[in-house]
Design a protein around this motif. Structure first.
Motif, PDB file in Angstrom:
ATOM      1  N   ASN A  27      15.558   4.335  -3.379  1.00  0.00           N
ATOM      2  CA  ASN A  27      14.374   4.051  -4.202  1.00  0.00           C
ATOM      3  C   ASN A  27      14.141   5.047  -5.336  1.00  0.00           C
ATOM      4  N   LEU A  28      15.202   5.756  -5.743  1.00  0.00           N
ATOM      5  CA  LEU A  28      15.125   6.608  -6.930  1.00  0.00           C
ATOM      6  C   LEU A  28      15.448   5.750  -8.152  1.00  0.00           C
ATOM      7  N   PRO A  29      14.538   5.624  -9.116  1.00  0.00           N
ATOM      8  CA  PRO A  29      14.859   4.853 -10.324  1.00  0.00           C
ATOM      9  C   PRO A  29      16.052   5.474 -11.052  1.00  0.00           C
ATOM     10  N   LYS A  69      17.249   0.723  -8.855  1.00  0.00           N
ATOM     11  CA  LYS A  69      16.899   1.766  -7.902  1.00  0.00           C
ATOM     12  C   LYS A  69      18.056   2.036  -6.952  1.00  0.00           C
ATOM     13  N   THR A  70      18.170   3.306  -6.541  1.00  0.00           N
ATOM     14  CA  THR A  70      19.255   3.682  -5.633  1.00  0.00           C
ATOM     15  C   THR A  70      19.029   3.076  -4.252  1.00  0.00           C
ATOM     16  N   LYS A 148      20.065  15.262 -12.156  1.00  0.00           N
ATOM     17  CA  LYS A 148      18.942  15.587 -13.031  1.00  0.00           C
ATOM     18  C   LYS A 148      17.817  14.565 -12.871  1.00  0.00           C
ATOM     19  N   ARG A 149      18.219  13.297 -12.781  1.00  0.00           N
ATOM     20  CA  ARG A 149      17.206  12.243 -12.616  1.00  0.00           C
ATOM     21  C   ARG A 149      16.434  12.440 -11.309  1.00  0.00           C
ATOM     22  N   PHE A 150      17.122  12.816 -10.258  1.00  0.00           N
ATOM     23  CA  PHE A 150      16.468  13.080  -8.981  1.00  0.00           C
ATOM     24  C   PHE A 150      15.511  14.267  -9.094  1.00  0.00           C
ATOM     25  N   ALA A 381      14.610   8.437   1.963  1.00  0.00           N
ATOM     26  CA  ALA A 381      13.948   7.729   0.869  1.00  0.00           C
ATOM     27  C   ALA A 381      13.206   8.736  -0.001  1.00  0.00           C
ATOM     28  N   ILE A 382      13.052   8.418  -1.282  1.00  0.00           N
ATOM     29  CA  ILE A 382      12.440   9.364  -2.208  1.00  0.00           C
ATOM     30  C   ILE A 382      11.007   9.693  -1.807  1.00  0.00           C
ATOM     31  N   ASP A 383      10.256   8.721  -1.285  1.00  0.00           N
ATOM     32  CA  ASP A 383       8.872   8.997  -0.876  1.00  0.00           C
ATOM     33  C   ASP A 383       8.814   9.926   0.335  1.00  0.00           C
TER      34      ASP A 383
END
Length: 399
Positions: A27-29, A69-70, A148-150, A381-383
């Motif tokens: 859920n990482l864009p 999203k990943t 970097k995006r993460f 998950a990113i959250d």
């Protein structure tokens, strides 16, 4: 699962370069534009060679992303070599094309040519130089763009700027640029982004030095600073040597082709001073938001103490040697087959690649910081990772 795994594959004139990163959360864009932006930055810089006129690198995400999203599964990235049409036989995987181009038997001093050929048992140095080429760093920049995006989800920014080209040093920098705060470092980064040599000052003098080297058929190296801001306290560890953040970062930057030296913070200058002049004294202000209340007025340590991030900007400087492939002044060598004295082979090359090297260093730093961040705040998950991170920041504010 915590931490990330990265592998790259491909040859300089092969069909494509491929990078795979595993361990980033779901859920990482993420978009191909996020990667292409960094690939374009890598190809810029005054003094680059003819290949930059041929290639315009574009990423193709093959797996690990769906609908922007990943997925939490491995992300694979392909970068096609546009010059492949001219090398489809010379770099073919088929035995039927063996001998379609002349073997390279004149090793170039300063490259992996001779040592690699000896180690792997080759009589054709192309089998070494194709993978040893700095073209391999294209995939590192692609994977670094994903990292970097993460990190941007946590307001962590990684940048760089050139501090010298050859003997021309950037003027108007503070005596200790490693002690600049987040804003000061980012301001120099923004100034560098508008410069063809990625330097915040003295751009034209550096360009002139590169022009002189081009005219002479020679090459130039230089130095640069790479940094990360808003890195939380406690990434890395003092427990084991291979978990120390400074060691991991130094190895990552040193792995870039032609980099011959790395300093963290004050670096070698600290060796000539007294301890009272080097250590970063500690102060405290009660935080208004969940954050670490302890801070330093200087950053001679470069943001790392005891192998761990201390909350200050992480600042490294690195030195890149001149590229050893010389157009007008080929170096002396010995033919691999005949053992006769001969001039070293010439492969299409850059005159100065320090600006590009600084971009690659950003990617390597982002990879290491992202890996250490996931070691600390791991989740699927990113959250989930954000929850772990914000809880930790609340914990720090109560210390």
């Amino acid at each position: 699962m915590s931490g990330i795994k990265i592998i790259t594959a491909g040859e300089s004139h092969g069909q494509a370069l491929v990078g795979v990163v595993e361990g980033l959360p779901s859920n990482l864009p993420l978009s191909q534009e996020d990667i292409d932006k960094e690939l374009k930055r890598r190809q810029m810089g005054y003094g680059r060679g003819g290949r930059m006129k041929i290639e315009s690198d574009k990423a193709e995400i093959l797996s690990g992303v769906r609908w922007g999203k990943t997925l939490g599964s491995p992300i694979s990235i392909k970068i096609t070599n546009k010059d492949w049409a001219n090398w489809s036989q010379g770099m073919s995987v088929s035995s039927e094309d063996e001998g379609s181009i002349e073997a390279v038997t004149r090793p170039r001093p300063g490259h992996a040519d001779l040592t690699g050929a000896a180690k792997y048992g080759f009589k054709d140095i192309r089998n070494i130089l194709e993978r040893a080429s700095a073209r391999e760093t294209t995939t590192r920049v692609a994977v670094g763009a994903v990292c970097k995006r993460f990190l941007s989800e946590f307001d962590i920014f990684t940048g760089s700027f050139v501090t010298s080209i050859g003997s021309v040093k950037t003027s108007s920098l503070p005596d200790s640029p490693y002690s600049l705060d987040n804003g000061g470092l980012i301001e120099l980064f923004k100034m560098a982004e508008d410069s063809p040599v990625r330097a915040p000052h003295d751009t034209q003098i550096m360009v002139s030095a590169i022009d002189e080297a081009i005219e002479a058929g020679d090459t130039l190296g230089g130095t640069f600073i790479v940094f990360s801001t808003n890195v939380p306290v406690g990434l890395g560890s003092h427990i084991q040597w291979d978990r120390k953040l400074d060691g991991r970062l130094a190895q990552a930057i040193m792995s870039i082709q032609a980099v011959k030296g790395v300093e963290i913070g004050m670096g070698f200058n600290a060796a000539a001073l007294h301890g009272s002049q080097v250590m970063d004294e500690i102060y405290y202000t009660k935080p208004k938001t969940p954050q670490f209340g302890f801070y330093r007025k200087t950053n001679n340590a470069g943001g790392i103490e005891g192998g761990m991030s201390n909350g200050m900007p992480i600042v490294l400087s690195a030195a890149m040697k001149p590229i050893p492939t010389l157009r007008k002044k080929p170096l002396k060598s010995v033919d691999l087959l005949t053992k006769s004295p001969i001039e070293a082979a010439y492969e299409r090359s850059d005159t100065c690649a320090v600006p590009s090297c600084s971009i690659i260093a950003e990617s390597m730093m982002a990879i290491v910081i992202a890996d250490a961040f996931l070691d600390k705040f791991g989740g699927d998950a990113i959250d989930e990772i954000k929850t772990n991170y914000y809880n930790y920041m609340k914990y720090l504010s109560g210390i």
